[in-house]
Motif scaffolding. Structure first.
Motif, PDB file in Angstrom:
ATOM      1  N   TYR A  55       0.825  -0.963   0.005  1.00  0.00           N
ATOM      2  CA  TYR A  55       0.028  -0.201  -0.013  1.00  0.00           C
ATOM      3  C   TYR A  55       0.859   1.190   0.080  1.00  0.00           C
ATOM      4  CZ  TYR A  55      -3.590   3.299   1.084  1.00  0.00           C
ATOM      5  OH  TYR A  55      -4.547   4.419   1.152  1.00  0.00           O
ATOM      6  N   ILE A  56       1.940   1.320   0.796  1.00  0.00           N
ATOM      7  CA  ILE A  56       2.813   2.281   0.877  1.00  0.00           C
ATOM      8  C   ILE A  56       3.483   2.517  -0.584  1.00  0.00           C
ATOM      9  CG2 ILE A  56       5.184   3.309   1.360  1.00  0.00           C
ATOM     10  CD1 ILE A  56       4.592   1.890   4.046  1.00  0.00           C
ATOM     11  N   THR A  57       3.680   1.533  -1.263  1.00  0.00           N
ATOM     12  CA  THR A  57       4.219   1.678  -2.923  1.00  0.00           C
ATOM     13  C   THR A  57       3.164   2.109  -3.576  1.00  0.00           C
ATOM     14  OG1 THR A  57       5.810  -0.248  -2.550  1.00  0.00           O
ATOM     15  CG2 THR A  57       4.846   0.434  -4.801  1.00  0.00           C
ATOM     16  N   LEU A  58       1.669   1.801  -3.551  1.00  0.00           N
ATOM     17  CA  LEU A  58       0.723   2.432  -4.081  1.00  0.00           C
ATOM     18  C   LEU A  58       0.616   3.639  -3.969  1.00  0.00           C
ATOM     19  CD1 LEU A  58      -1.769   1.869  -6.016  1.00  0.00           C
ATOM     20  CD2 LEU A  58      -3.082   1.316  -3.734  1.00  0.00           C
ATOM     21  N   MET A  59       0.746   4.040  -2.719  1.00  0.00           N
ATOM     22  CA  MET A  59       0.482   5.753  -2.640  1.00  0.00           C
ATOM     23  C   MET A  59       1.907   6.608  -3.001  1.00  0.00           C
ATOM     24  SD  MET A  59      -2.368   5.380  -1.240  1.00  0.00           S
ATOM     25  CE  MET A  59      -2.387   7.436  -1.354  1.00  0.00           C
ATOM     26  N   GLU A  60       2.960   5.907  -3.086  1.00  0.00           N
ATOM     27  CA  GLU A  60       4.019   6.571  -3.750  1.00  0.00           C
ATOM     28  C   GLU A  60       3.626   6.767  -5.133  1.00  0.00           C
ATOM     29  OE1 GLU A  60       7.169   3.995  -2.537  1.00  0.00           O
ATOM     30  OE2 GLU A  60       7.752   5.041  -0.804  1.00  0.00           O
ATOM     31  N   LEU A  61       3.159   5.696  -5.717  1.00  0.00           N
ATOM     32  CA  LEU A  61       2.718   5.824  -7.345  1.00  0.00           C
ATOM     33  C   LEU A  61       1.909   6.930  -7.440  1.00  0.00           C
ATOM     34  CD1 LEU A  61       2.871   2.129  -8.290  1.00  0.00           C
ATOM     35  CD2 LEU A  61       4.466   3.855  -8.941  1.00  0.00           C
ATOM     36  N   VAL A  62       0.701   7.106  -6.705  1.00  0.00           N
ATOM     37  CA  VAL A  62      -0.258   7.844  -6.577  1.00  0.00           C
ATOM     38  C   VAL A  62       0.285   9.259  -6.662  1.00  0.00           C
ATOM     39  CG1 VAL A  62      -2.291   8.801  -5.368  1.00  0.00           C
ATOM     40  CG2 VAL A  62      -2.203   6.531  -5.845  1.00  0.00           C
ATOM     41  N   ASP A  63       1.169   9.535  -5.569  1.00  0.00           N
ATOM     42  CA  ASP A  63       1.878  10.873  -5.614  1.00  0.00           C
ATOM     43  C   ASP A  63       2.603  11.367  -6.821  1.00  0.00           C
ATOM     44  OD1 ASP A  63       0.593  11.183  -3.308  1.00  0.00           O
ATOM     45  OD2 ASP A  63       2.018  10.631  -1.831  1.00  0.00           O
ATOM     46  N   ASP A  64       3.341  10.210  -7.470  1.00  0.00           N
ATOM     47  CA  ASP A  64       4.175  10.658  -8.575  1.00  0.00           C
ATOM     48  C   ASP A  64       3.412  10.808  -9.778  1.00  0.00           C
ATOM     49  OD1 ASP A  64       6.075  10.643 -10.600  1.00  0.00           O
ATOM     50  OD2 ASP A  64       6.722   8.528 -10.216  1.00  0.00           O
ATOM     51  N   PRO A  65       3.428  11.988 -10.253  1.00  0.00           N
ATOM     52  CA  PRO A  65       2.395  12.362 -11.557  1.00  0.00           C
ATOM     53  C   PRO A  65       3.009  11.681 -12.774  1.00  0.00           C
ATOM     54  CG  PRO A  65       4.105  14.380 -10.866  1.00  0.00           C
ATOM     55  CD  PRO A  65       4.172  13.265  -9.872  1.00  0.00           C
ATOM     56  N   GLN A  66       4.253  11.237 -12.800  1.00  0.00           N
ATOM     57  CA  GLN A  66       4.736  10.377 -13.895  1.00  0.00           C
ATOM     58  C   GLN A  66       4.430   8.792 -13.841  1.00  0.00           C
ATOM     59  OE1 GLN A  66       6.190  12.167 -16.251  1.00  0.00           O
ATOM     60  NE2 GLN A  66       5.780  13.999 -14.989  1.00  0.00           N
ATOM     61  N   SER A  67       3.788   8.495 -12.753  1.00  0.00           N
ATOM     62  CA  SER A  67       3.475   7.028 -12.526  1.00  0.00           C
ATOM     63  C   SER A  67       2.464   6.677 -13.709  1.00  0.00           C
ATOM     64  CB  SER A  67       3.091   6.697 -11.296  1.00  0.00           C
ATOM     65  OG  SER A  67       1.913   7.271 -10.954  1.00  0.00           O
ATOM     66  N   ASP A  68       2.366   5.279 -13.926  1.00  0.00           N
ATOM     67  CA  ASP A  68       1.344   4.580 -14.828  1.00  0.00           C
ATOM     68  C   ASP A  68       0.133   4.256 -14.162  1.00  0.00           C
ATOM     69  OD1 ASP A  68       0.767   3.805 -17.683  1.00  0.00           O
ATOM     70  OD2 ASP A  68       0.733   1.943 -16.221  1.00  0.00           O
ATOM     71  N   ALA A  69      -1.030   4.744 -14.904  1.00  0.00           N
ATOM     72  CA  ALA A  69      -2.337   4.362 -14.098  1.00  0.00           C
ATOM     73  C   ALA A  69      -2.539   2.766 -14.018  1.00  0.00           C
ATOM     74  CB  ALA A  69      -3.392   4.966 -14.833  1.00  0.00           C
ATOM     75  N   GLY A  70      -1.978   2.408 -15.159  1.00  0.00           N
ATOM     76  CA  GLY A  70      -2.217   0.746 -15.302  1.00  0.00           C
ATOM     77  C   GLY A  70      -1.411   0.149 -14.094  1.00  0.00           C
ATOM     78  N   GLU A  71      -0.244   0.802 -13.808  1.00  0.00           N
ATOM     79  CA  GLU A  71       0.757  -0.118 -12.891  1.00  0.00           C
ATOM     80  C   GLU A  71      -0.144   0.304 -11.380  1.00  0.00           C
ATOM     81  OE1 GLU A  71       5.144   0.260 -11.022  1.00  0.00           O
ATOM     82  OE2 GLU A  71       4.483   1.675 -12.544  1.00  0.00           O
ATOM     83  N   ARG A  72      -0.793   1.341 -11.191  1.00  0.00           N
ATOM     84  CA  ARG A  72      -1.409   1.822  -9.800  1.00  0.00           C
ATOM     85  C   ARG A  72      -2.495   0.647  -9.849  1.00  0.00           C
ATOM     86  NH1 ARG A  72      -0.597   7.022 -11.799  1.00  0.00           N
ATOM     87  NH2 ARG A  72      -2.919   7.059 -12.111  1.00  0.00           N
ATOM     88  N   LEU A  73      -3.354   0.617 -10.818  1.00  0.00           N
ATOM     89  CA  LEU A  73      -4.489  -0.249 -10.592  1.00  0.00           C
ATOM     90  C   LEU A  73      -4.166  -1.721 -10.571  1.00  0.00           C
ATOM     91  CD1 LEU A  73      -6.647   1.483 -13.524  1.00  0.00           C
ATOM     92  CD2 LEU A  73      -7.248   1.449 -11.215  1.00  0.00           C
ATOM     93  N   ALA A  74      -3.130  -2.146 -11.267  1.00  0.00           N
ATOM     94  CA  ALA A  74      -2.499  -3.653 -11.111  1.00  0.00           C
ATOM     95  C   ALA A  74      -2.120  -3.730  -9.602  1.00  0.00           C
ATOM     96  CB  ALA A  74      -1.484  -3.777 -11.942  1.00  0.00           C
ATOM     97  N   LEU A  75      -1.531  -2.834  -8.920  1.00  0.00           N
ATOM     98  CA  LEU A  75      -1.140  -3.200  -7.524  1.00  0.00           C
ATOM     99  C   LEU A  75      -2.446  -3.013  -6.720  1.00  0.00           C
ATOM    100  CD1 LEU A  75       1.117  -3.403  -5.784  1.00  0.00           C
ATOM    101  CD2 LEU A  75       1.251  -0.887  -5.642  1.00  0.00           C
TER     102      LEU A  75
END
Length: 213
Positions: A55-75
Motif C-alpha cells: 500500500y505504501i508503494t501504491l501511495m508513492e505511485l499515486v503521488d508521482d505524476p509520472q506513474s502509470d495508471a495501469g501499474e497503480r490499478l494492477a497493484l
C-alpha cells in the motif's frame, strides 16, 4: 505415607499407569494450541506487514505524476486479491475507484466501491457507501443510490447523506423531498459548526422555486 523408598516408587508407577497418558496428552494439546496460535499470530503479522508495504508503494505511485495508471490499478488489484482480509485492500479499492472516476469509467468505479462496501470494517464502511452512492447517482441510478444511503448506519455521516439525498431528489424533480433533505443537512451543518454556503444556496434556491410554484 510410604514406609520405604521402594513403596514410593511403586506408587508413582501406579499413578503413571493410571493417569500418565492423560497428563501427557493434555500437555501435548496445550503445546499444539500454543504453537498453533503463535504460528497464526506471526502469519497475520507478516501478512499485514506485506500488505502495508504494497500500500505504501501504491501511495508513492499515486503521488508521482509520472506513474502509470495501469501499474497503480494492477497493484490495487493485487492487494484486493492477495490481501482481501486486510484494511489495506479496502483502501486500495477506494483508491482504484477514485482513479476510475478520474478516467471517466464510472461502471468500473462502481465495481471497485461495491467490493469495498462488501469487505470494509465498521470504520470504513460508511465512507465506501457514500462514495458508492455518489457514483450510482452520477450513473443516473437514483434508486440504487438512495438504497445505498438508506443502508448507512453511522450517524456521523448524516450531513453528507442528507445533502446527497437532496441532490438526488432534486434531480428527480421531487422538490418537497429535496427541500426536506437539504433542511436536515443544513441544520446538521450548523450543529457541527460547519460553514456550508453552497448547501445554503441549494436550500434557498429550492425554497424560492417552491414558493414561485
Amino acid at each position: 505415607m510410604y514406609d520405604t523408598e521402594q513403596e514410593q516408587i511403586e506408587a508413582i508407577k501406579r499413578w503413571w499407569a493410571t493417569y500418565g497418558n492423560g497428563v501427557i496428552g493434555g500437555i501435548l494439546v496445550a503445546l499444539i494450541a500454543y504453537f498453533g496460535w503463535l504460528y497464526y499470530s506471526n502469519s497475520v503479522d507478516a501478512k499485514q506487514e506485506a500488505a502495508s508495504g504494497l500500500y505504501i508503494t501504491l501511495m508513492e505511485l499515486v503521488d508521482d505524476p509520472q506513474s502509470d495508471a495501469g501499474e497503480r490499478l494492477a497493484l490495487a488489484q493485487t492487494l484486493k486479491s492477495d490481501y482481501a482480509d486486510t484494511t489495506y485492500a479496502v483502501y486500495a479499492a477506494l483508491q482504484a475507484a477514485k482513479s476510475r472516476v478520474e478516467q471517466g469509467d464510472l461502471p468500473a468505479a462502481e465495481v471497485e466501491l461495491t467490493w469495498a462496501v462488501e469487505n470494509s470494517d465498521a470504520l470504513l464502511l460508511p465512507v465506501a457507501q457514500v462514495r458508492l452512492a455518489r457514483v450510482q447517482f452520477a450513473r443516473d441510478n437514483n434508486a440504487a443510490a438512495l438504497a445505498t444511503l438508506d443502508g448507512i448506519a453511522s450517524e456521523g455521516y448524516d450531513l453528507v447523506i442528507n445533502e446527497l439525498r437532496g441532490d438526488i431528489h432534486s434531480a428527480e424533480g421531487d422538490a418537497a423531498a429535496a427541500r426536506e433533505a437539504y433542511r436536515l443537512a443544513y441544520e446538521q451543518a450548523q450543529q457541527q459548526g460547519v460553514e456550508s454556503p453552497y448547501l445554503k444556496m441549494k436550500l434557498d434556491d429550492l425554497a424560492a422555486t417552491t414558493d414561485d410554484a
